[in-house]
Design an enzyme around this catalytic site. Structure first.
Site, PDB file in Angstrom:
ATOM      1  N   HIS A  12       0.801  -1.320   0.015  1.00  0.00           N
ATOM      2  CA  HIS A  12       0.087  -0.009   0.079  1.00  0.00           C
ATOM      3  C   HIS A  12       0.835   1.468  -0.004  1.00  0.00           C
ATOM      4  O   HIS A  12       0.388   2.238   0.665  1.00  0.00           O
ATOM      5  CB  HIS A  12      -0.952  -0.111   1.081  1.00  0.00           C
ATOM      6  CG  HIS A  12      -0.449   0.002   2.634  1.00  0.00           C
ATOM      7  ND1 HIS A  12      -0.862  -0.488   3.423  1.00  0.00           N
ATOM      8  CD2 HIS A  12       0.764   0.502   2.823  1.00  0.00           C
ATOM      9  CE1 HIS A  12      -0.142  -0.451   4.507  1.00  0.00           C
ATOM     10  NE2 HIS A  12       0.914   0.378   4.307  1.00  0.00           N
ATOM     11  N   HIS A  59      -1.934   5.072   9.405  1.00  0.00           N
ATOM     12  CA  HIS A  59      -0.895   5.359   9.664  1.00  0.00           C
ATOM     13  C   HIS A  59      -0.859   6.726  10.651  1.00  0.00           C
ATOM     14  O   HIS A  59      -0.134   7.806  10.119  1.00  0.00           O
ATOM     15  CB  HIS A  59       0.231   5.708   8.309  1.00  0.00           C
ATOM     16  CG  HIS A  59       0.359   4.412   7.588  1.00  0.00           C
ATOM     17  ND1 HIS A  59      -0.677   3.912   6.770  1.00  0.00           N
ATOM     18  CD2 HIS A  59       1.318   3.736   7.242  1.00  0.00           C
ATOM     19  CE1 HIS A  59      -0.405   2.745   6.395  1.00  0.00           C
ATOM     20  NE2 HIS A  59       1.075   2.674   6.519  1.00  0.00           N
ATOM     21  N   HIS A 193      10.258  -3.352   3.898  1.00  0.00           N
ATOM     22  CA  HIS A 193      10.638  -1.853   3.916  1.00  0.00           C
ATOM     23  C   HIS A 193      10.931  -1.292   5.215  1.00  0.00           C
ATOM     24  O   HIS A 193      10.285  -1.801   6.407  1.00  0.00           O
ATOM     25  CB  HIS A 193       9.603  -1.058   3.412  1.00  0.00           C
ATOM     26  CG  HIS A 193       8.119  -0.877   4.032  1.00  0.00           C
ATOM     27  ND1 HIS A 193       7.299  -2.124   4.116  1.00  0.00           N
ATOM     28  CD2 HIS A 193       7.539   0.268   4.385  1.00  0.00           C
ATOM     29  CE1 HIS A 193       6.362  -1.486   4.560  1.00  0.00           C
ATOM     30  NE2 HIS A 193       6.272  -0.466   4.890  1.00  0.00           N
ATOM     31  N   GLU A 240       4.206  -4.864   8.790  1.00  0.00           N
ATOM     32  CA  GLU A 240       2.963  -4.563   8.190  1.00  0.00           C
ATOM     33  C   GLU A 240       2.453  -5.993   7.450  1.00  0.00           C
ATOM     34  O   GLU A 240       1.264  -6.202   7.453  1.00  0.00           O
ATOM     35  CB  GLU A 240       2.939  -3.612   7.259  1.00  0.00           C
ATOM     36  CG  GLU A 240       2.877  -2.399   7.619  1.00  0.00           C
ATOM     37  CD  GLU A 240       2.873  -1.146   6.509  1.00  0.00           C
ATOM     38  OE1 GLU A 240       2.548   0.085   6.839  1.00  0.00           O
ATOM     39  OE2 GLU A 240       2.799  -1.492   5.548  1.00  0.00           O
TER      40      GLU A 240
HETATM   41  C1  DHB Z   1       5.837   4.153   2.797  1.00  0.00           C
HETATM   42  C2  DHB Z   1       4.427   3.829   2.955  1.00  0.00           C
HETATM   43  C3  DHB Z   1       3.843   3.004   3.692  1.00  0.00           C
HETATM   44  O1  DHB Z   1       2.799   2.779   4.182  1.00  0.00           O
HETATM   45  C4  DHB Z   1       4.777   2.544   4.664  1.00  0.00           C
HETATM   46  O2  DHB Z   1       4.427   1.610   5.636  1.00  0.00           O
HETATM   47  C5  DHB Z   1       6.112   2.848   4.510  1.00  0.00           C
HETATM   48  C6  DHB Z   1       6.667   3.556   3.564  1.00  0.00           C
HETATM   49  C7  DHB Z   1       6.249   5.117   1.508  1.00  0.00           C
HETATM   50  O3  DHB Z   1       5.256   5.344   0.759  1.00  0.00           O
HETATM   51  O4  DHB Z   1       7.477   5.416   1.524  1.00  0.00           O
HETATM   52 FE    FE Z   2       2.452   1.167   5.444  1.00  0.00          FE
END
Ligand code: DHB
Ligand code: FE
Length: 279
Positions: A12, A59, A193, A240
């Site tokens: 996402h 978030h 990530h 996540e």
């Molecule tokens: C980003 C988006 C997210 O939802 C996340 O958990 C971490 C990074 C991003 O767009 O960089």
């Molecule tokens: Fe995220």
């Protein structure tokens, strides 16, 4: 009787929403990613869901740090796109289904999953970006969406095993609904990530791909993986991905993997998409 016809895992990333909204999907950086989602859109139009249960995480857009529900469920008739700092995405308002959502709330809570009930919530990229990836740019989303929100931002987050068990309970709750509905469950977030600190930019494609393999063929074993392994192997935000186990728990043990796509990078993250048919 309502029935879960398919489960989908989908990242996402915020910047994917920007790329769509700003018309950059054919740009060199983004083209490979959006080409990979063409087949996903075709499969969604074949699946024709009447309703989507979307497992996602906020978030910090709607949920203040004063209250941190582990699992929550949106029962409102609509959810507006959240302003994440530079104005809300210009995507359709997400329509809920209060009757079905209240049925799920009742069934889950009486089944000893104490969901927090959300009467009002704006939904951020965690919920809207996967809808854009699966349905494209559209004036209206093709069906109502029931948000299931999971705390994966603040320690302690729920274990994979608990997420898988919630999926099982969601399936039971869906099948106890008297209307004939084709339900698709969507697990969002991930994959590897980390977007802060010393390990910023961490990607672990080997682990992600093995996760996808096990998600299809051996989810019960996958559900036993400790949360620390997600953080160590996939980065702090990679945790996540545990939400995909809620989706998988709601499916049969044996599923048909109709599609898989994996792409690196998208704004420092690894992007995954999997479509599992509940055969
Ligand atoms: C980003 C988006 C997210 O939802 C996340 O958990 C971490 C990074 C991003 O767009 O960089
Ligand atoms: Fe995220």
């Amino acid at each position: 009787m309502a029935k879960i016809v398919a489960g989908i895992g989908c990242s996402h990333v915020l910047a994917i929403g920007d790329a769509i909204d700003l018309g950059k999907t054919e740009d060199e950086y983004w083209k490979g990613l959006f080409d990979g989602f063409k087949r996903s859109k075709e499969l969604m139009s074949e699946l024709k869901p009447d309703i989507i249960i979307e497992v996602f995480n906020d978030h910090g857009s709607a949920m203040p740090l004063q209250y941190i529900p582990t699992f929550s469920l949106g029962v409102a008739s609509e959810f507006k796109p959240a302003d994440e700092g530079w104005g809300a995405r210009r995507v359709p308002i997400v329509k809920g289904d209060p009757e079905f959502a209240w049925h799920l709330a009742e069934a889950l809570i009486l089944d000893e999953f104490d969901m927090t009930i959300i009467n009002e919530m704006d939904v951020d990229h965690g919920l809207t970006v996967p809808l854009s990836l699966m349905f494209g740019q559209t004036r209206e989303w093709p069906c109502p969406v029931i948000p299931v929100c999971v705390n994966v931002l603040t320690y302690p987050v729920p274990t994979g095993k608990r997420c898988f068990a919630l999926g099982r309970a969601i399936r039971k709750a869906v099948e106890a609904y008297e209307k004939d509905l084709r339900v698709v469950i969507l697990g969002t977030g991930g994959m590897s990530h980390q977007v802060h600190g010393e390990r910023c930019g961490l990607i672990n494609s080997d682990w992600d791909k093995k996760f996808l393999d096990r998600l299809t063929t051996n989810p019960q074993e996958l559900a036993e993986i400790p949360l620390l392994e997600y953080v160590r192997e996939t980065g702090a935000e990679g945790i996540e991905t545990v939400m995909w186990l809620i989706m998988r728990g709601a499916l049969n043990d044996d599923v048909e993997e109709a599609y898989r796509f994996y792409h690196v990078p998208a704004s420092n993250t690894a992007v995954g998409n999997i479509i599992l048919i509940n055969s």
